[in-house]
Design an enzyme around this catalytic site. Sequence first.
Site, PDB file in Angstrom:
ATOM      1  N   ALA A  74      32.805   9.526 -21.704  1.00  0.00           N
ATOM      2  CA  ALA A  74      33.535   8.264 -21.852  1.00  0.00           C
ATOM      3  C   ALA A  74      34.551   8.299 -22.985  1.00  0.00           C
ATOM      4  O   ALA A  74      35.563   7.608 -22.934  1.00  0.00           O
ATOM      5  CB  ALA A  74      32.546   7.117 -22.063  1.00  0.00           C
ATOM      6  N   THR A  75      34.303   9.095 -24.019  1.00  0.00           N
ATOM      7  CA  THR A  75      35.305   9.198 -25.087  1.00  0.00           C
ATOM      8  C   THR A  75      36.616   9.718 -24.507  1.00  0.00           C
ATOM      9  O   THR A  75      37.694   9.147 -24.755  1.00  0.00           O
ATOM     10  CB  THR A  75      34.799  10.137 -26.210  1.00  0.00           C
ATOM     11  OG1 THR A  75      33.598   9.596 -26.747  1.00  0.00           O
ATOM     12  CG2 THR A  75      35.840  10.296 -27.310  1.00  0.00           C
ATOM     13  N   ASN A 154      27.797  -1.693 -26.919  1.00  0.00           N
ATOM     14  CA  ASN A 154      26.784  -0.661 -27.147  1.00  0.00           C
ATOM     15  C   ASN A 154      25.817  -1.005 -28.278  1.00  0.00           C
ATOM     16  O   ASN A 154      24.743  -0.435 -28.354  1.00  0.00           O
ATOM     17  CB  ASN A 154      27.446   0.694 -27.427  1.00  0.00           C
ATOM     18  CG  ASN A 154      28.589   0.608 -28.406  1.00  0.00           C
ATOM     19  OD1 ASN A 154      29.552  -0.120 -28.186  1.00  0.00           O
ATOM     20  ND2 ASN A 154      28.490   1.323 -29.505  1.00  0.00           N
ATOM     21  N   GLN A 182      28.075   1.353 -21.070  1.00  0.00           N
ATOM     22  CA  GLN A 182      26.714   0.835 -21.226  1.00  0.00           C
ATOM     23  C   GLN A 182      26.256   0.018 -20.017  1.00  0.00           C
ATOM     24  O   GLN A 182      25.063  -0.266 -19.885  1.00  0.00           O
ATOM     25  CB  GLN A 182      26.619  -0.048 -22.482  1.00  0.00           C
ATOM     26  CG  GLN A 182      26.806   0.704 -23.788  1.00  0.00           C
ATOM     27  CD  GLN A 182      25.629   1.609 -24.144  1.00  0.00           C
ATOM     28  OE1 GLN A 182      24.532   1.468 -23.605  1.00  0.00           O
ATOM     29  NE2 GLN A 182      25.861   2.526 -25.050  1.00  0.00           N
ATOM     30  N   SER A 202      29.917   7.182 -18.334  1.00  0.00           N
ATOM     31  CA  SER A 202      29.448   8.490 -18.780  1.00  0.00           C
ATOM     32  C   SER A 202      28.055   8.786 -18.239  1.00  0.00           C
ATOM     33  O   SER A 202      27.180   7.916 -18.246  1.00  0.00           O
ATOM     34  CB  SER A 202      29.424   8.492 -20.304  1.00  0.00           C
ATOM     35  OG  SER A 202      29.078   9.754 -20.807  1.00  0.00           O
ATOM     36  N   ALA A 203      27.825  10.041 -17.822  1.00  0.00           N
ATOM     37  CA  ALA A 203      26.547  10.406 -17.191  1.00  0.00           C
ATOM     38  C   ALA A 203      25.358  10.288 -18.149  1.00  0.00           C
ATOM     39  O   ALA A 203      24.278   9.862 -17.746  1.00  0.00           O
ATOM     40  CB  ALA A 203      26.625  11.828 -16.625  1.00  0.00           C
ATOM     41  N   HIS A 204      25.559  10.672 -19.428  1.00  0.00           N
ATOM     42  CA  HIS A 204      24.385  10.760 -20.308  1.00  0.00           C
ATOM     43  C   HIS A 204      23.872   9.413 -20.786  1.00  0.00           C
ATOM     44  O   HIS A 204      22.862   9.342 -21.482  1.00  0.00           O
ATOM     45  CB  HIS A 204      24.657  11.695 -21.497  1.00  0.00           C
ATOM     46  CG  HIS A 204      25.464  11.111 -22.617  1.00  0.00           C
ATOM     47  ND1 HIS A 204      24.879  10.540 -23.733  1.00  0.00           N
ATOM     48  CD2 HIS A 204      26.793  11.018 -22.811  1.00  0.00           C
ATOM     49  CE1 HIS A 204      25.826  10.142 -24.563  1.00  0.00           C
ATOM     50  NE2 HIS A 204      27.005  10.411 -24.024  1.00  0.00           N
ATOM     51  N   THR A 243      38.912  23.598 -15.281  1.00  0.00           N
ATOM     52  CA  THR A 243      37.894  23.931 -14.279  1.00  0.00           C
ATOM     53  C   THR A 243      36.787  22.886 -14.309  1.00  0.00           C
ATOM     54  O   THR A 243      36.284  22.546 -15.378  1.00  0.00           O
ATOM     55  CB  THR A 243      37.312  25.329 -14.570  1.00  0.00           C
ATOM     56  OG1 THR A 243      38.388  26.262 -14.513  1.00  0.00           O
ATOM     57  CG2 THR A 243      36.232  25.708 -13.583  1.00  0.00           C
ATOM     58  N   CYS A 329      27.479   6.793 -33.642  1.00  0.00           N
ATOM     59  CA  CYS A 329      28.686   7.316 -34.272  1.00  0.00           C
ATOM     60  C   CYS A 329      28.838   6.804 -35.697  1.00  0.00           C
ATOM     61  O   CYS A 329      29.506   7.418 -36.505  1.00  0.00           O
ATOM     62  CB  CYS A 329      29.904   6.920 -33.465  1.00  0.00           C
ATOM     63  SG  CYS A 329      29.575   6.865 -31.723  1.00  0.00           S
TER      64      CYS A 329
HETATM   65  C1  PLP Z   1      28.465   6.255 -25.574  1.00  0.00           C
HETATM   66  C2  PLP Z   1      29.678   5.436 -25.432  1.00  0.00           C
HETATM   67  C3  PLP Z   1      30.952   6.018 -25.388  1.00  0.00           C
HETATM   68  C4  PLP Z   1      31.147   7.509 -25.563  1.00  0.00           C
HETATM   69  O1  PLP Z   1      30.686   8.198 -24.454  1.00  0.00           O
HETATM   70  P1  PLP Z   1      30.570   9.792 -24.468  1.00  0.00           P
HETATM   71  O2  PLP Z   1      30.330  10.137 -23.040  1.00  0.00           O
HETATM   72  O3  PLP Z   1      29.413  10.102 -25.350  1.00  0.00           O
HETATM   73  O4  PLP Z   1      31.855  10.324 -24.983  1.00  0.00           O
HETATM   74  C5  PLP Z   1      32.033   5.202 -25.206  1.00  0.00           C
HETATM   75  N1  PLP Z   1      31.903   3.868 -25.067  1.00  0.00           N
HETATM   76  C6  PLP Z   1      30.697   3.268 -25.099  1.00  0.00           C
HETATM   77  C7  PLP Z   1      30.616   1.798 -24.918  1.00  0.00           C
HETATM   78  C8  PLP Z   1      29.553   4.027 -25.285  1.00  0.00           C
HETATM   79  O5  PLP Z   1      28.369   3.419 -25.331  1.00  0.00           O
END
Ligand code: PLP
Length: 380
Positions: A74-75, A154, A182, A202-204, A243, A329
Amino acid sequence: MLHLPIYLDNNATTPMDPRVLEAMIPFFTKYFGNAASSSHTFGWQAEEAVKKAREQVAALINAEPNEIIFTSGATESDNLALKGIFEMYSAKENHFITVKTEHKAVLDSCLHLEKMGAEITFLPVKNDGLIDLTQLENSIKPTTVLISVMYANNEIGVLQPIKEISAIAKKHDTLLFSDATQAVGKIPVDVITDGIDLMSFSAHKMYGPKGVGALYVRRKNPRVRITGQIDGGGHERGIRSGTLNVPGIVGFGKACELCRNEMKKDAEKTRILRDKLENELLKIKGVEINGNRQQRLPNVSNLSFKNLNAADLMRSLGQKIALSSGSACTSATHQPSFVLKALGLSDEMALSSLRFGLGRFTTEEEIDFTTSQLRDVLVS
Ligand SMILES: *Cc1c(COP(=O)(O)O)cnc(C)c1O
């Protein structure tokens, strides 16, 4: 059986679902091809797997597969959306509206654009964490190109009124970008009914692997165009070269499919456990909820504990309960959370706050244990 330490920091990252890992494994070894290799079966297998994952990801947010750009997370998606829009439209329109409680990936990208000549409005929030829609509408100018408002915060889990925001954006012919990292996989997010033009996730944060995410870019009504920020082989329709991370993308797809099927059940479970934890802790004197109590993710609780230093508390619980005082962060710096400060909390109250992030694998035993541990510390 209770296993320590207990993980209550699911807003920082989630454990990967074992079913996701299982789906990924063959793509590290047996099906290792480059999805861009079009001359042999190794490449075709990888390409086919990416195609399926793109459908799974799109289906979760009611998008078309060709509206999904895979990124490293997501960053990167936030950077791509904001900088990509600036570069595409700045000759005509260069005003952006965002909010003081956004994720740093959005705020810092906006500060970068400010240096590049963009004009940025950083909206304040009310003391419940929500923006004032009248103030949003009043801040729109003829040069406004993009409104950037996160779906769910978040740190406090507060849900901004995205549908109302998109109606305002449409009325003034402005695009809407939402960092929904989120929210996606936790609550229903639908880019059509929500009226979102660009969206990061974001997947994680949803039981998938780290290092893979997506940017949704609307292709019709209106067709949104962005300038790529990583040049190279022209992957992802020329918007994001490099890739493809095939195992990661396969895992992301599987994680989205699981969320699509199980998100309702997960949300019901975490809401019950979150409310149980919260109601028990609220019985203690000096405990308060940060952020709007109704418009909130089901799995998050951010609480202030008056006269208590959150860093000390976390240290004393650290071997047993993994918690956070805010975003991963900023927690390294021991500064009061800028999100809580934006809600009007004093430095002292902000430094007395903890975020509880529950998830798919949180159990009732873990919540009961956490409650009793906290009660011991707080009431003694
Ligand atoms: C975790 C988070 C991000 C960053 O995501 P990454 O995949 O770790 O780069 C960005 N925005 C929000 C709201 C998040 O919670």
